[in-house]
Scaffold this motif. Structure first.
Motif, mmCIF file in Angstrom:
data_model
loop_
_atom_site.group_PDB
_atom_site.id
_atom_site.type_symbol
_atom_site.label_atom_id
_atom_site.label_comp_id
_atom_site.label_asym_id
_atom_site.label_seq_id
_atom_site.Cartn_x
_atom_site.Cartn_y
_atom_site.Cartn_z
ATOM 1 N N ASP A 188 9.523 70.897 -19.238
ATOM 2 C CA ASP A 188 10.045 69.380 -18.952
ATOM 3 C C ASP A 188 8.781 68.445 -18.445
ATOM 4 O OD1 ASP A 188 12.984 69.377 -18.910
ATOM 5 O OD2 ASP A 188 12.614 71.151 -17.764
ATOM 6 N N VAL A 189 7.596 68.999 -17.936
ATOM 7 C CA VAL A 189 6.609 68.189 -17.537
ATOM 8 C C VAL A 189 5.121 68.673 -18.171
ATOM 9 C CG1 VAL A 189 5.331 67.514 -15.444
ATOM 10 C CG2 VAL A 189 7.936 67.830 -15.317
ATOM 11 N N CYS A 190 4.583 67.772 -18.754
ATOM 12 C CA CYS A 190 3.378 68.167 -19.606
ATOM 13 C C CYS A 190 2.355 68.200 -18.575
ATOM 14 C CB CYS A 190 2.937 66.973 -20.752
ATOM 15 S SG CYS A 190 2.722 65.589 -20.159
ATOM 16 N N GLU A 191 1.339 68.889 -19.299
ATOM 17 C CA GLU A 191 -0.036 69.263 -18.637
ATOM 18 C C GLU A 191 -0.512 67.902 -17.888
ATOM 19 O OE1 GLU A 191 -2.304 71.748 -20.670
ATOM 20 O OE2 GLU A 191 -1.088 73.510 -20.575
ATOM 21 N N PRO A 192 -0.919 66.993 -18.845
ATOM 22 C CA PRO A 192 -1.451 65.822 -18.368
ATOM 23 C C PRO A 192 -0.609 65.015 -17.040
ATOM 24 C CG PRO A 192 -1.633 65.580 -20.595
ATOM 25 C CD PRO A 192 -0.559 66.808 -20.070
ATOM 26 N N CYS A 193 0.670 65.118 -17.391
ATOM 27 C CA CYS A 193 1.320 64.470 -16.087
ATOM 28 C C CYS A 193 1.228 65.467 -14.824
ATOM 29 C CB CYS A 193 2.817 64.373 -16.646
ATOM 30 S SG CYS A 193 3.197 62.839 -17.435
ATOM 31 N N ASN A 194 1.386 66.799 -14.992
ATOM 32 C CA ASN A 194 1.313 67.630 -13.832
ATOM 33 C C ASN A 194 0.035 67.453 -13.285
ATOM 34 O OD1 ASN A 194 0.540 70.463 -12.898
ATOM 35 N ND2 ASN A 194 2.827 70.506 -13.020
ATOM 36 N N SER A 195 -1.031 67.187 -13.798
ATOM 37 C CA SER A 195 -2.402 67.290 -13.340
ATOM 38 C C SER A 195 -2.538 65.827 -12.540
ATOM 39 C CB SER A 195 -3.346 67.296 -14.353
ATOM 40 O OG SER A 195 -3.401 68.453 -14.893
ATOM 41 N N THR A 203 11.246 66.074 -24.633
ATOM 42 C CA THR A 203 9.919 65.596 -24.377
ATOM 43 C C THR A 203 9.702 65.556 -22.705
ATOM 44 O OG1 THR A 203 10.733 63.481 -24.454
ATOM 45 C CG2 THR A 203 9.941 64.477 -26.431
ATOM 46 N N CYS A 204 8.454 65.193 -22.490
ATOM 47 C CA CYS A 204 7.854 65.309 -20.843
ATOM 48 C C CYS A 204 9.078 64.104 -20.186
ATOM 49 C CB CYS A 204 6.541 64.909 -20.898
ATOM 50 S SG CYS A 204 5.907 64.410 -19.197
ATOM 51 N N LEU A 205 9.462 64.798 -19.125
ATOM 52 C CA LEU A 205 10.502 63.753 -18.283
ATOM 53 C C LEU A 205 9.809 62.444 -17.727
ATOM 54 C CD1 LEU A 205 13.112 63.885 -16.520
ATOM 55 C CD2 LEU A 205 11.738 65.386 -14.751
ATOM 56 N N TYR A 206 8.376 62.594 -17.769
ATOM 57 C CA TYR A 206 7.837 61.363 -17.411
ATOM 58 C C TYR A 206 7.096 60.647 -18.248
ATOM 59 C CZ TYR A 206 8.977 63.600 -13.015
ATOM 60 O OH TYR A 206 9.645 64.050 -11.916
ATOM 61 N N CYS A 207 6.461 60.995 -19.463
ATOM 62 C CA CYS A 207 5.504 60.228 -20.372
ATOM 63 C C CYS A 207 6.308 60.179 -21.730
ATOM 64 C CB CYS A 207 4.208 60.493 -20.157
ATOM 65 S SG CYS A 207 3.806 62.184 -21.069
ATOM 66 N N GLY A 208 7.249 61.157 -22.008
ATOM 67 C CA GLY A 208 7.656 61.215 -23.233
ATOM 68 C C GLY A 208 6.831 62.115 -24.069
ATOM 69 N N ALA A 209 5.810 62.844 -23.789
ATOM 70 C CA ALA A 209 5.108 63.601 -24.626
ATOM 71 C C ALA A 209 5.781 64.847 -24.982
ATOM 72 C CB ALA A 209 3.807 64.044 -24.070
ATOM 73 N N ALA A 210 5.223 65.627 -26.328
ATOM 74 C CA ALA A 210 6.023 66.707 -26.860
ATOM 75 C C ALA A 210 5.211 67.961 -26.100
ATOM 76 C CB ALA A 210 6.039 66.632 -28.067
ATOM 77 N N GLY A 211 4.802 68.084 -25.004
ATOM 78 C CA GLY A 211 3.934 68.989 -24.394
ATOM 79 C C GLY A 211 2.256 68.691 -24.598
ATOM 80 N N PRO A 212 1.690 69.808 -24.160
ATOM 81 C CA PRO A 212 1.887 71.256 -23.989
ATOM 82 C C PRO A 212 2.544 71.100 -22.374
ATOM 83 C CG PRO A 212 -0.539 70.698 -23.748
ATOM 84 C CD PRO A 212 0.117 69.480 -24.471
ATOM 85 N N TRP A 213 3.247 72.061 -22.171
ATOM 86 C CA TRP A 213 4.035 72.133 -20.847
ATOM 87 C C TRP A 213 3.118 72.826 -19.808
ATOM 88 C CZ3 TRP A 213 7.573 68.683 -21.777
ATOM 89 C CH2 TRP A 213 8.060 68.637 -22.899
ATOM 90 N N ASN A 214 3.524 72.489 -18.580
ATOM 91 C CA ASN A 214 2.960 73.054 -17.356
ATOM 92 C C ASN A 214 4.095 73.435 -16.565
ATOM 93 O OD1 ASN A 214 1.234 74.135 -15.671
ATOM 94 N ND2 ASN A 214 -0.265 72.516 -15.569
ATOM 95 N N ARG A 215 4.131 74.455 -15.597
ATOM 96 C CA ARG A 215 4.996 74.753 -14.592
ATOM 97 C C ARG A 215 5.114 73.689 -13.312
ATOM 98 N NH1 ARG A 215 7.050 79.820 -15.016
ATOM 99 N NH2 ARG A 215 7.067 80.212 -12.526
ATOM 100 N N GLU A 216 6.017 73.034 -13.400
ATOM 101 C CA GLU A 216 6.321 71.933 -12.492
ATOM 102 C C GLU A 216 7.193 72.440 -11.346
ATOM 103 O OE1 GLU A 216 6.246 68.109 -10.161
ATOM 104 O OE2 GLU A 216 4.877 68.941 -11.793
ATOM 105 N N HIS A 217 6.918 72.360 -9.980
ATOM 106 C CA HIS A 217 8.064 72.834 -9.025
ATOM 107 C C HIS A 217 8.606 71.750 -8.896
ATOM 108 C CE1 HIS A 217 4.938 76.169 -8.515
ATOM 109 N NE2 HIS A 217 5.797 76.562 -7.481
ATOM 110 N N VAL A 218 10.155 71.950 -8.713
ATOM 111 C CA VAL A 218 10.924 70.918 -8.303
ATOM 112 C C VAL A 218 10.524 70.461 -6.895
ATOM 113 C CG1 VAL A 218 13.373 70.889 -7.706
ATOM 114 C CG2 VAL A 218 12.772 72.402 -9.598
ATOM 115 N N LEU A 219 10.405 71.252 -5.893
ATOM 116 C CA LEU A 219 9.671 70.716 -4.845
ATOM 117 C C LEU A 219 8.323 71.487 -4.426
ATOM 118 C CD1 LEU A 219 10.336 69.211 -2.187
ATOM 119 C CD2 LEU A 219 11.463 71.217 -1.251
ATOM 120 N N GLN A 220 7.683 70.566 -3.922
ATOM 121 C CA GLN A 220 6.047 71.102 -3.815
ATOM 122 C C GLN A 220 5.983 72.504 -3.556
ATOM 123 O OE1 GLN A 220 7.324 68.101 -2.966
ATOM 124 N NE2 GLN A 220 5.989 66.938 -4.248
ATOM 125 N N ALA A 221 5.132 73.280 -4.356
ATOM 126 C CA ALA A 221 4.935 74.777 -3.837
ATOM 127 C C ALA A 221 4.486 75.067 -2.416
ATOM 128 C CB ALA A 221 4.173 75.289 -4.758
#
Length: 370
Positions: A35-42, A6-24
């Motif tokens: 590993d990181v859902c779209e809402p958390c990524n945003s 599930t999402c590394l930060y909120c525990g949601a089951a997706g939908p997933w977004n591409r999260e950079h390990v270190l800022q792009a």
């Protein structure tokens, strides 16, 4: 072993977004795919933007490898008080620490909007007043073309500082105020056109000379808590990507996760920023400062698990993951981000020690094998 992540930060089951390990924006391409859902990524995107801006415009300003950006305000920015009028003027610090005013509109008492600029540019020119008034009209013209404006906001903590609109380049402005509410009102009167309407119907005042000024004061309050959350998120991403995906979701990291998500807790509990001062870590880990690379190090040495961030070959931040010894004391995981080629390498010293030494010291290893 986790079967369905599930999402590394909120525990949601997706939908997933591409999260950079270190800022792009630092020239990296390593991403977490599932590993990181779209809402958390945003939700984290504004934090990442603030961190990148801070690195480029303050912490590493002038570094030859920092990606060139068009900065809203160049140089060191400060405030100086004009003694005769009481106006606080946004300035850049020029040669010999001389405060040089930006062209700006300042709200003085009785809702008077006064224009200030650097008249020293026209010293000895009999048309100085006319040139100043022309510059004021230029600002009004630009503010009327709302679609072309680039506005940046700054909350100033200095008591008594008046709101202002500060011009740094064509169509680029800083909105300055002591509260978010006042900033919102300034932006509203710009975007609705009411400010331009009032400025064009009123009688223009001559630019203030402001011959007596107090010592320049720092104008920007840097949001270290926001930068700490962004860099702590990158530390968590790094643990997930390079150290142990299951460990990154463990309860041991829940306190850090809560800080990343909400900012709860003082940031210094989790993150220190040693880039402005000499520290033992700078000396002891200086060998990790590889030219042309950002370096991340996760280590359990000392029983406190830490992630070190070297940006542009200089120690920037240290993130404390938790108080538990979740990493073996003899285990270190290193990532080298080549920000020019946008590639990365990872090394676990328990198995890749020789490869890491070769990557950090290619010349020395070449001589040794000759």
């Amino acid at each position: 072993m986790v079967d369905a992540y599930t999402c590394l930060y909120c525990g949601a089951a997706g939908p997933w977004n591409r999260e950079h390990v270190l800022q792009a924006a630092f020239g990296t391409s390593w991403v977490l795919d599932d590993d990181v859902c779209e809402p958390c990524n945003s939700r984290f995107s504004p934090l990442d933007s603030k961190l990148v801006e801070f690195v480029r415009e303050f912490a590493y300003l002038g570094h030859p490898d920092v990606a060139p950006v068009t900065r809203l305000l160049e140089g060191k920015i400060g405030l100086t008080r004009d003694v005769s009028s009481g106006a606080w003027i946004s300035v850049r610090v020029g040669p010999k620490a001389r405060p040089i005013p930006f062209p700006q509109l300042i709200w003085l008492p009785s809702n008077l909007v006064s224009f200030v600029t650097d008249r020293s540019r026209w010293s000895g020119n009999p048309q100085a007043i006319a040139l100043g008034l022309w510059e004021r009209r230029q600002i009004i013209t630009e503010l009327s073309e709302v679609s072309r404006l680039r506005l940046r906001r700054s909350i100033v903590r200095q008591p008594g500082v008046q709101p202002a609109i500060v011009r740094s380049a064509p169509y680029r402005y800083l909105l300055r105020a002591t509260t978010e509410e006042i900033l919102n009102e300034i932006e509203k009167v710009i975007r609705t056109g009411s400010l331009v309407a009032s400025l064009t119907t009123g009688k223009p005042d001559a630019p203030m000379a402001g011959k007596q000024r107090e010592k320049v004061r720092v104008a920007h309050t840097y949001e270290l808590g926001s930068y700490a959350r962004a860099i702590a998120k990158s530390a968590m991403n790094f643990v997930c990507a390079a150290v142990d995906r299951d460990l990154s979701r463990s309860a041991d990291l829940d306190v850090l996760r809560a800080f990343i998500n909400t900012g709860v807790g003082h940031f210094q509990r989790f993150v220190t920023f040693p880039f402005l001062q000499a520290t033992p870590e700078k000396t002891a880990l200086g060998f990790l400062a590889k030219p042309g690379c950002h370096t991340l190090l996760a280590t359990g040495s000392g029983r406190t698990p830490l992630v070190f961030f070297f940006l542009y070959s200089r120690l920037f931040a240290i993130v404390r993951l938790c108080e538990s010894p979740i990493l073996a004391p003899d285990r270190q995981v290193v990532a080298l981000f080549n920000y020019r080629a946008q590639t990365h390498q990872t090394f676990d010293t328990q198995r890749d020690a020789a490869e890491l030494v070769r990557a950090l010291f290619p010349t020395a290893m070449g001589n040794a094998s000759a």
